[in-house]
Design a protein around this motif. Structure first.
Motif, PDB file in Angstrom:
ATOM      1  N   CYS A   1      38.581  31.986  33.536  1.00 15.46           N
ATOM      2  CA  CYS A   1      38.214  30.458  33.838  1.00 15.46           C
ATOM      3  C   CYS A   1      36.825  29.909  33.873  1.00 15.46           C
ATOM      4  O   CYS A   1      35.714  31.039  33.707  1.00 15.46           O
ATOM      5  N   TYR A   2      36.542  28.734  33.661  1.00 11.31           N
ATOM      6  CA  TYR A   2      35.223  28.316  33.517  1.00 11.31           C
ATOM      7  C   TYR A   2      34.030  28.700  34.452  1.00 11.31           C
ATOM      8  O   TYR A   2      33.130  28.855  34.210  1.00 11.31           O
ATOM      9  N   ARG A   3      34.684  28.790  35.596  1.00 12.06           N
ATOM     10  CA  ARG A   3      33.680  29.084  36.975  1.00 12.06           C
ATOM     11  C   ARG A   3      33.287  30.311  36.805  1.00 12.06           C
ATOM     12  O   ARG A   3      32.221  30.590  37.168  1.00 12.06           O
ATOM     13  N   CYS A   4      34.405  31.406  36.654  1.00  8.13           N
ATOM     14  CA  CYS A   4      34.030  32.798  36.547  1.00  8.13           C
ATOM     15  C   CYS A   4      33.101  33.000  35.429  1.00  8.13           C
ATOM     16  O   CYS A   4      32.077  33.750  35.197  1.00  8.13           O
TER      17      CYS A   4
ATOM     18  N   ASN B   1      31.106  31.040  34.080  1.00  8.48           N
ATOM     19  CA  ASN B   1      29.479  30.564  34.306  1.00  8.48           C
ATOM     20  C   ASN B   1      28.888  31.527  35.360  1.00  8.48           C
ATOM     21  O   ASN B   1      27.715  31.936  35.358  1.00  8.48           O
ATOM     22  N   ASP B   2      29.545  31.796  36.206  1.00  6.91           N
ATOM     23  CA  ASP B   2      28.884  32.906  37.470  1.00  6.91           C
ATOM     24  C   ASP B   2      28.681  34.161  36.796  1.00  6.91           C
ATOM     25  O   ASP B   2      27.706  35.019  37.088  1.00  6.91           O
TER      26      ASP B   2
END
Length: 215
Positions: free
Chosen positions: A164-167, A169-170
């Motif tokens: 996913c985009y959040r992971c 980025n993280d």
């Protein structure tokens, strides 16, 4: 790795609409496109519902979408073995929505991995982010290089995962260990065995598939 939406990871892995793998002569080009665009479903998502594809010998070989399955039926290279109650409509006819179709001519399926592509990576990982474990629509997922490209990581089955985009980025330009993330499972090539496992998984949602999934 940045969070931009990726394209196919190599020239051989071009994205195609169907959950592909089976190439049928005479089904590409403008004629097939005209058939597909002339069909009007009751709801927009209906044309993307999964359809089990059987070889002429009744061996399950692929999963495709209703839209692609209807093109194969209308062009006479496949026949419906199981159908839903729902219908799609062309300008002159109503057609039952197929659940299982069978190719009329036998197709040799090479015993090898599928082409490396975004679509096939997401299919292998079942649209599940391999870091947080959540399921997302394809449009909300990207691909992550487990070993970052800046550090020699390759675009390969063993180094690409759905994310996913959040992971994404993280994780940034780090390994999962450096970012405090853990992979849900070790990434592997998408083999015929993997494909049949997915067929059985999807088949639990549609009882019409079950009698064909004995391989």
């Amino acid at each position: 790795m940045s969070a931009r939406r990726p394209e196919a990871v190599d020239p051989r892995g071009r994205y195609v609409p169907e959950a592909g793998g089976v190439l049928v002569p005479g089904t590409s080009g403008n004629v097939g496109a005209r058939y597909a665009h002339s069909l009007t479903p009751r709801r927009a998502s209906l044309m993307q519902e999964p359809v089990l594809v059987l070889n002429a010998t009744y061996e399950p070989i692929n999963v495709t979408a209703v839209r692609r399955a209807m093109v194969l039926l209308l062009k006479g290279v496949a026949q419906a073995e199981e159908v839903h109650n729902a219908e799609v409509h062309s300008s002159a006819h109503a057609h039952k929505v197929p659940s299982v179709i069978r190719l009329l001519a036998y197709r040799h399926i090479p015993q090898q991995s599928r082409a490396l592509s975004r679509k096939n990576i997401l299919l292998r990982d079942r649209n599940t982010c391999q870091f947080c474990g959540k399921i997302f629509p394809s449009s909300e997922l990207t691909l992550d290089h487990v070993m970052p490209r800046s550090r020699g990581g390759r675009s390969s089955w063993e180094n690409l995962v759905a994310c996913c985009y959040r992971c994404n980025n993280d994780k940034g330009d780090r390994t999962p260990e450096e970012a405090g993330l853990k992979l849900a499972r070790k990434p592997r090539p998408f083999t015929l065995h993997t494909s049949r496992q997915l067929m059985r998984l999807i088949g639990h949602r549609d009882e019409r598939w079950r009698k064909y999934l004995f391989y």
